[in-house]
Write a protein that holds these residues in place. Structure first.
Motif, PDB file in Angstrom:
ATOM      1  N   HIS A 173       1.047  -1.181  -0.003  1.00  0.00           N
ATOM      2  CA  HIS A 173       0.062  -0.087  -0.077  1.00  0.00           C
ATOM      3  C   HIS A 173       0.983   1.185   0.187  1.00  0.00           C
ATOM      4  N   VAL A 174       0.493   2.147  -0.748  1.00  0.00           N
ATOM      5  CA  VAL A 174       1.111   3.614  -0.777  1.00  0.00           C
ATOM      6  C   VAL A 174       0.967   4.195   0.621  1.00  0.00           C
ATOM      7  N   VAL A 175       2.195   4.703   1.147  1.00  0.00           N
ATOM      8  CA  VAL A 175       2.061   5.707   2.361  1.00  0.00           C
ATOM      9  C   VAL A 175       2.234   7.002   2.055  1.00  0.00           C
ATOM     10  N   LEU A 176       1.071   7.600   2.611  1.00  0.00           N
ATOM     11  CA  LEU A 176       1.065   9.307   2.316  1.00  0.00           C
ATOM     12  C   LEU A 176       1.387  10.240   3.326  1.00  0.00           C
ATOM     13  N   ASP A 177       2.413  10.988   3.119  1.00  0.00           N
ATOM     14  CA  ASP A 177       2.645  12.069   4.099  1.00  0.00           C
ATOM     15  C   ASP A 177       1.512  13.065   4.154  1.00  0.00           C
ATOM     16  N   VAL A 178       0.899  13.316   5.201  1.00  0.00           N
ATOM     17  CA  VAL A 178       0.012  14.601   5.365  1.00  0.00           C
ATOM     18  C   VAL A 178       0.424  15.651   6.140  1.00  0.00           C
ATOM     19  N   THR A 182       1.183  10.394   8.755  1.00  0.00           N
ATOM     20  CA  THR A 182       1.039   9.504   7.435  1.00  0.00           C
ATOM     21  C   THR A 182      -0.146   8.782   7.566  1.00  0.00           C
ATOM     22  N   VAL A 183      -0.733   8.351   6.378  1.00  0.00           N
ATOM     23  CA  VAL A 183      -1.733   7.512   6.248  1.00  0.00           C
ATOM     24  C   VAL A 183      -1.257   6.254   5.122  1.00  0.00           C
ATOM     25  N   GLU A 184      -1.947   5.229   5.418  1.00  0.00           N
ATOM     26  CA  GLU A 184      -1.642   4.052   4.573  1.00  0.00           C
ATOM     27  C   GLU A 184      -2.961   3.466   4.252  1.00  0.00           C
ATOM     28  N   PHE A 185      -3.621   3.520   3.149  1.00  0.00           N
ATOM     29  CA  PHE A 185      -4.636   2.859   2.810  1.00  0.00           C
ATOM     30  C   PHE A 185      -4.905   1.361   3.019  1.00  0.00           C
ATOM     31  N   LEU A 186      -5.587   0.697   3.660  1.00  0.00           N
ATOM     32  CA  LEU A 186      -6.009  -0.684   3.804  1.00  0.00           C
ATOM     33  C   LEU A 186      -7.377  -0.999   3.075  1.00  0.00           C
ATOM     34  N   VAL A 187      -8.208  -0.210   2.781  1.00  0.00           N
ATOM     35  CA  VAL A 187      -9.108  -0.289   1.856  1.00  0.00           C
ATOM     36  C   VAL A 187      -9.384   1.092   1.215  1.00  0.00           C
ATOM     37  N   LEU A 188      -9.190   0.982  -0.010  1.00  0.00           N
ATOM     38  CA  LEU A 188      -9.074   2.496  -0.751  1.00  0.00           C
ATOM     39  C   LEU A 188     -10.836   3.005  -0.991  1.00  0.00           C
ATOM     40  N   PRO A 189     -10.941   4.289  -0.754  1.00  0.00           N
ATOM     41  CA  PRO A 189     -12.339   4.820  -1.020  1.00  0.00           C
ATOM     42  C   PRO A 189     -12.893   4.353  -2.153  1.00  0.00           C
ATOM     43  N   SER A 190     -12.319   3.804  -3.148  1.00  0.00           N
ATOM     44  CA  SER A 190     -13.066   3.304  -4.267  1.00  0.00           C
ATOM     45  C   SER A 190     -13.205   1.661  -4.175  1.00  0.00           C
ATOM     46  N   GLU A 191     -12.567   1.117  -3.279  1.00  0.00           N
ATOM     47  CA  GLU A 191     -12.848  -0.432  -3.125  1.00  0.00           C
ATOM     48  C   GLU A 191     -14.042  -0.798  -2.087  1.00  0.00           C
ATOM     49  N   SER A 192     -14.627   0.180  -1.555  1.00  0.00           N
ATOM     50  CA  SER A 192     -15.771  -0.337  -0.571  1.00  0.00           C
ATOM     51  C   SER A 192     -17.245   0.040  -1.149  1.00  0.00           C
ATOM     52  N   PRO A 204       3.469  10.815  -1.702  1.00  0.00           N
ATOM     53  CA  PRO A 204       3.898   9.590  -1.247  1.00  0.00           C
ATOM     54  C   PRO A 204       5.362   9.320  -0.616  1.00  0.00           C
ATOM     55  N   VAL A 205       5.518   8.729   0.419  1.00  0.00           N
ATOM     56  CA  VAL A 205       6.873   8.632   0.942  1.00  0.00           C
ATOM     57  C   VAL A 205       7.036   6.945   1.302  1.00  0.00           C
ATOM     58  N   ALA A 206       8.184   6.772   1.494  1.00  0.00           N
ATOM     59  CA  ALA A 206       8.831   5.588   1.816  1.00  0.00           C
ATOM     60  C   ALA A 206       8.074   5.155   3.260  1.00  0.00           C
ATOM     61  N   PRO A 207       7.768   3.835   3.491  1.00  0.00           N
ATOM     62  CA  PRO A 207       6.905   3.407   4.724  1.00  0.00           C
ATOM     63  C   PRO A 207       7.893   3.819   5.947  1.00  0.00           C
TER      64      PRO A 207
END
Length: 168
Positions: free
Chosen positions: A12-17, A21-31, A125-128
């Motif tokens: 999963h992509v890790v995003l710096d906010v 950081t947030v890492e999507f386990l279930v994407l907004p488009s997946e559910s 996007p950032v490294a985990p």
């Protein structure tokens, strides 16, 4: 739903906010059920300033310690959270977070697909295992512009300063 999806091990992509950081386990488009799930991390010494937004969020703290700002009729109060604690933040409720400990605070976050898309848009996007980097003025400006489009309220520097210990 295919039962095999429960053991999804794809990266999963890790995003710096702006620090956390947030890492999507279930994407907004997946559910199809109308939720998204993220793993959120607030590094030691990092705060999430006072804000509110449409859409509920629920947090289950997996590890670390954290303080959550609780909005009350007579003002605000910091609530200590430890691993295993749960906190629900209703839509439009002003809230903030701070990690004054010496270890990352890691939580599972369940929220709306719309809020998930917001994080996808503002995150970088950032490294985990990347160390937090201070956001640039351009990063902060971009965040504020996207937040306004999503109808989020962001406290002014003066409003954040008025919250006990938020600027500390």
């Amino acid at each position: 739903m295919d039962a095999s999806r429960g053991s999804n091990k794809k990266p999963h992509v890790v995003l710096d906010v702006l620090g956390p950081t947030v890492e999507f386990l279930v994407l907004p488009s997946e559910s199809a059920a109308g939720y998204c799930i993220m793993k959120g991390t607030i590094p030691p010494g990092v705060s999430v300033p006072l804000h509110s937004h449409p859409g509920d969020e629920s947090f289950f703290l997996l590890s670390g310690r954290l303080q959550a700002l609780d909005q009350r009729k007579d003002g605000f109060k910091w609530i200590n959270m430890n691993a295993g604690d749960f906190r629900h933040v209703a839509s439009e409720v002003r809230h903030a977070w701070k990690n004054e400990s010496d270890e990352p605070a890691v939580a599972i976050i369940v929220t709306t697909p719309r809020l998930g898309r917001f994080f996808q848009e503002v995150g970088r996007p950032v490294a985990p295992d990347a160390s937090p980097q201070a956001p640039s003025p351009a990063d902060v400006q971009r965040f504020a512009e996207v937040a306004a489009r999503y109808h989020h309220w962001l406290a002014s520097p003066e409003e954040n300063a008025a919250v006990p210990d938020l600027s500390a």
